[in-house]
Enzyme design. Structure first.
Site, short mmCIF file in Angstrom:
data_model
loop_
_atom_site.label_atom_id
_atom_site.label_comp_id
_atom_site.label_asym_id
_atom_site.label_seq_id
_atom_site.Cartn_x
_atom_site.Cartn_y
_atom_site.Cartn_z
N ASP A 1 32.89 22.09 -13.00
CA ASP A 1 33.28 22.47 -14.05
C ASP A 1 31.92 23.46 -14.66
OD1 ASP A 1 35.44 22.85 -15.53
OD2 ASP A 1 35.79 21.20 -16.19
N GLU B 1 46.28 24.25 -19.21
CA GLU B 1 46.79 23.55 -19.92
C GLU B 1 47.41 23.11 -21.02
OE1 GLU B 1 42.69 21.33 -19.98
OE2 GLU B 1 43.38 19.80 -21.65
O1 KIV Z 1 37.16 18.83 -17.06
C1 KIV Z 1 38.34 18.51 -16.26
O2 KIV Z 1 38.96 17.35 -16.33
C2 KIV Z 1 39.15 19.67 -17.03
C3 KIV Z 1 40.91 19.59 -16.41
C4 KIV Z 1 41.57 18.91 -17.40
C5 KIV Z 1 41.22 20.31 -16.06
O3 KIV Z 1 38.51 20.67 -16.90
#
Ligand code: KIV
Length: 264
Positions: free
Chosen positions: A85, A182
């Site tokens: 991320d 989401e």
């Molecule tokens: O940070 C995370 O775990 C996410 C998921 C909820 C898709 O973005």
């Protein structure tokens, strides 16, 4: 498998079988999950802010945090595609986005994920132009809950569905191989999936409405009992097991009254 082959295998799943994505933030978890052979994508999610670092939401997560945890997961050399991320404010401009994405790839990620639709189309294009695969993330955007009115379900009105469709089209046009959807009403998630050729990955968006699903690891194993989302697919109770193990060990150390510490 090369990253390209992994992405090809994942995109070939559309309409054939559900794609399975799960978060992992450390080496043993990543290795255990990967050894199951059941997980297509491991996500070093910025949910690590809550699940591991004790913050109230994801907005305090930094690139340094993500690099540290991505490196740990990468040491497991997963067969699953390793997606990392991009934390909030690390992709405010296309140039910054490329810089941050490159740092995550250098830490061992094979693809990056960032939140937003039309608003981040140029950032996605810029990252993909350097050869880095991108997973989009639309619907509820945890990095923007403060501005966006909290953790409420998206896609409840025709106007919201239009916005979601526009966002998915924008990230698709920018070249994402997949997009997380989401907390979106199930009917809207199904409509989005039917209207797109990218792999849609649902979370809190109904069952069977997307090409695959993602879960937060701690929700799956019952490892974070202080907050459990309504859509958590809990298949284990590790928080109880951890407490029971600690209590059992502490109890096992208590010697019978006749025994001294030197064992005589
Ligand atoms: O940070 C995370 O775990 C996410 C998921 C909820 C898709 O973005």
């Amino acid at each position: 498998m090369t990253t390209t082959e992994k992405i090809r295998a994942i995109t070939a799943c559309k309409g054939i079988r559900p794609v399975v994505q799960l978060t992992a933030y450390d080496y043993p978890t990543a290795r255990l999950l990967d050894e199951t052979g059941a997980i297509d994508m491991l996500l070093v999610g910025d949910s690590l802010g809550m699940m591991v670092l004790g913050y109230p939401d994801t907005t305090s997560v930094t690139l340094q945090h993500m690099l540290h945890h991505t490196e740990a997961v990468a040491r497991a050399h997963p067969q699953a595609l390793l997606v990392a991320d991009m934390p909030v404010h690390t992709y405010d401009t296309p140039q910054l986005a490329v810089q941050s994405a490159k740092a995550l790839i250098a830490a061992g990620a094979e693809a990056v994920k960032l939140e937003g639709g039309a608003a981040v189309q140029e950032q996605i294009r810029a990252i993909i132009s350097t050869g880095i695969p991108v997973q989009g993330h639309i619907g509820l955007l945890p990095q923007h809950i403060k501005e966006d009115g909290g953790y409420r379900m998206r896609g409840k009105t025709d106007e919201e569905v239009e916005t979601l469709l526009r966002d998915l089209r924008a990230v698709e046009a920018a070249g994402v191989f997949s997009a997380v959807i989401e907390c979106t009403r199930a009917e809207a998630a199904a409509q989005l999936t039917a209207s797109s050729s990218v792999i849609t990955i649902g979370i809190g968006s109904g069952h069977g409405t997307c090409d695959g699903e993602v879960q937060v690891f701690h929700d799956l194993v019952g490892g974070f009992p202080w907050f459990v989302p309504r859509f958590a697919a809990q298949h284990a109770h590790t928080s109880q097991d951890i407490k029971a193990a600690a209590q059992a060990w502490a109890k096992s150390l208590i010697l019978p009254p006749s025994t001294t510490l030197s064992g005589q």
